[in-house]
Scaffold this motif. Sequence first.
Motif, PDB file in Angstrom:
ATOM      1  N   PRO A  85      26.864  22.120  49.591  1.00 27.28           N
ATOM      2  CA  PRO A  85      27.261  21.816  48.209  1.00 27.28           C
ATOM      3  C   PRO A  85      27.222  20.323  47.873  1.00 27.28           C
ATOM      4  O   PRO A  85      26.941  19.968  46.731  1.00 27.28           O
ATOM      5  CB  PRO A  85      28.695  22.369  48.133  1.00 27.28           C
ATOM      6  CG  PRO A  85      28.732  23.456  49.164  1.00 27.28           C
ATOM      7  CD  PRO A  85      27.849  22.980  50.269  1.00 27.28           C
ATOM      8  N   VAL A  86      27.487  19.479  48.869  1.00 30.23           N
ATOM      9  CA  VAL A  86      27.442  18.031  48.646  1.00 30.23           C
ATOM     10  C   VAL A  86      26.137  17.430  49.159  1.00 30.23           C
ATOM     11  O   VAL A  86      26.053  16.238  49.423  1.00 30.23           O
ATOM     12  CB  VAL A  86      28.649  17.328  49.313  1.00 30.23           C
ATOM     13  CG1 VAL A  86      29.948  17.762  48.669  1.00 30.23           C
ATOM     14  CG2 VAL A  86      28.680  17.608  50.816  1.00 30.23           C
ATOM     15  N   GLY A  87      25.100  18.262  49.263  1.00 29.19           N
ATOM     16  CA  GLY A  87      23.833  17.808  49.804  1.00 29.19           C
ATOM     17  C   GLY A  87      23.181  16.696  49.001  1.00 29.19           C
ATOM     18  O   GLY A  87      22.350  15.956  49.537  1.00 29.19           O
ATOM     19  N   ILE A  88      23.540  16.544  47.726  1.00 28.04           N
ATOM     20  CA  ILE A  88      22.956  15.475  46.913  1.00 28.04           C
ATOM     21  C   ILE A  88      23.252  14.105  47.512  1.00 28.04           C
ATOM     22  O   ILE A  88      22.487  13.145  47.305  1.00 28.04           O
ATOM     23  CB  ILE A  88      23.483  15.556  45.455  1.00 28.04           C
ATOM     24  CG1 ILE A  88      22.701  14.631  44.525  1.00 28.04           C
ATOM     25  CG2 ILE A  88      24.975  15.252  45.406  1.00 28.04           C
ATOM     26  CD1 ILE A  88      21.257  14.987  44.379  1.00 28.04           C
ATOM     27  N   VAL A  89      24.328  13.998  48.280  1.00 27.14           N
ATOM     28  CA  VAL A  89      24.658  12.726  48.926  1.00 27.14           C
ATOM     29  C   VAL A  89      23.541  12.290  49.871  1.00 27.14           C
ATOM     30  O   VAL A  89      23.328  11.096  50.082  1.00 27.14           O
ATOM     31  CB  VAL A  89      25.998  12.838  49.683  1.00 27.14           C
ATOM     32  CG1 VAL A  89      26.301  11.564  50.469  1.00 27.14           C
ATOM     33  CG2 VAL A  89      27.128  13.125  48.708  1.00 27.14           C
ATOM     34  N   GLN A  90      22.809  13.256  50.421  1.00 29.22           N
ATOM     35  CA  GLN A  90      21.711  12.931  51.326  1.00 29.22           C
ATOM     36  C   GLN A  90      20.616  12.123  50.635  1.00 29.22           C
ATOM     37  O   GLN A  90      19.818  11.474  51.305  1.00 29.22           O
ATOM     38  CB  GLN A  90      21.127  14.227  51.899  1.00 29.22           C
ATOM     39  CG  GLN A  90      22.117  15.026  52.728  1.00 29.22           C
ATOM     40  CD  GLN A  90      21.678  16.452  52.959  1.00 29.22           C
ATOM     41  OE1 GLN A  90      20.505  16.802  52.786  1.00 29.22           O
ATOM     42  NE2 GLN A  90      22.610  17.310  53.342  1.00 29.22           N
TER      43      GLN A  90
END
Length: 406
Positions: A149-154
């Motif tokens: 869900p917080v993959g955008i941080v990658q």
Amino acid sequence: MTDLETRATPSSRAGALCRAAPALLGYAAVRALGLVALAVWSAARDKSAYTLLTARWDALWYTRVAELGYGYEVRLANGDVHSNLAFFPLLPWLERLVAAVSPLSYADGGFLVGLFASLAAAWGIFAVADHVYGRRAGVCAVLLWAVLPVGIVQSMAYSESLFTALAAWALYAVLTGRWPVAGTLALLAGLTRPVGMAVVAAVWVAALASFVRDRRASEPDGARIGPSAPAPGSALDSGSADASRVLGMLLAPLGTAGYVLWVGHHTGKGPLGYLDVQAGWRNGFDGGYAFARFVAEKFTSFPSALAGVGLIVGVASVIWLYVAGVRQRQPLPLLVYTGVVTALALCASSYFGSKPRLLMPAFPLLLPLALALARLRTRRSALVLGSVAVASAVYGAFWLNGSGPP
């Protein structure tokens, strides 16, 4: 380190890249979907997606370190002091390097580092999972990491992708017995984030276990039957292996220890000066007390109680995944690394909205799920991952345009 059947390491980098290609292509597709969703959502809200990725929250602090060096701080009205000494130096160093050799800005450099580091992290995760469980599980593990869900941080100018890349490849080096490489990568991970100590712990525990295992294997069990001459070169080979492990162990803690000691000297507060810096951000380790209070406070009203239930389910899921890894007899360095990362994330008194992001480097938690997906038919696993990828992309766009990952 484990009874599980391990797979042979590809003999060349080209072969390794070819083997990892499905995982890397799938990862790139998921991240591209997330960036497209972010661009569309941001445009609808009249915001710049690129600014959200490179010039908010921690990304600003990293670029300030790259541009101005250490010593910048913000004093808040409540007396807290936010110092940029809290941010480890490897990412700012790389941002400065990119700006020095190209016309790009420090923020652009951070974005590029995050982009390439995320691909390196995906490859490292695949290498670890493939080595332990096989290629199919490796592909699933990478895609699961991509659809977090917080993959955008990658894809942000943050240090999570860089740290995960260094940690994953350090763990792979440990699993394949490349101790100096593991120690060097652990050193670099220790210059990236405070949780670099998790990589150091994995290297040290695995090396010590390897020492013990080799000593037991070399015990003269056959002496009761009759004497036997040692194999030619065995003592030399054993001494070389011991020296290699010792070198890896000596290198591993130098990054974390070096930066922490430098901060203590820079602030004049001695070896524990870095803890004072973190205290200025209200960060510390309290065994999870502050987080438990935060969850308990959610049950003071009905709407927020649902969030409290969600937090409890989330923490229980993390613990369950770790226990599942233990039951599946994951290699010792993976268990040590994951345990330290998880403990530091859940038991720290840092901002609670950051905990999902802080757990992101704990990729071995995904291996039980990757194994389950790998056992499904390709069409079914693709449907599951595709659906989750769409949901993750939408949530990431919504999240980054809202509270985001502080």
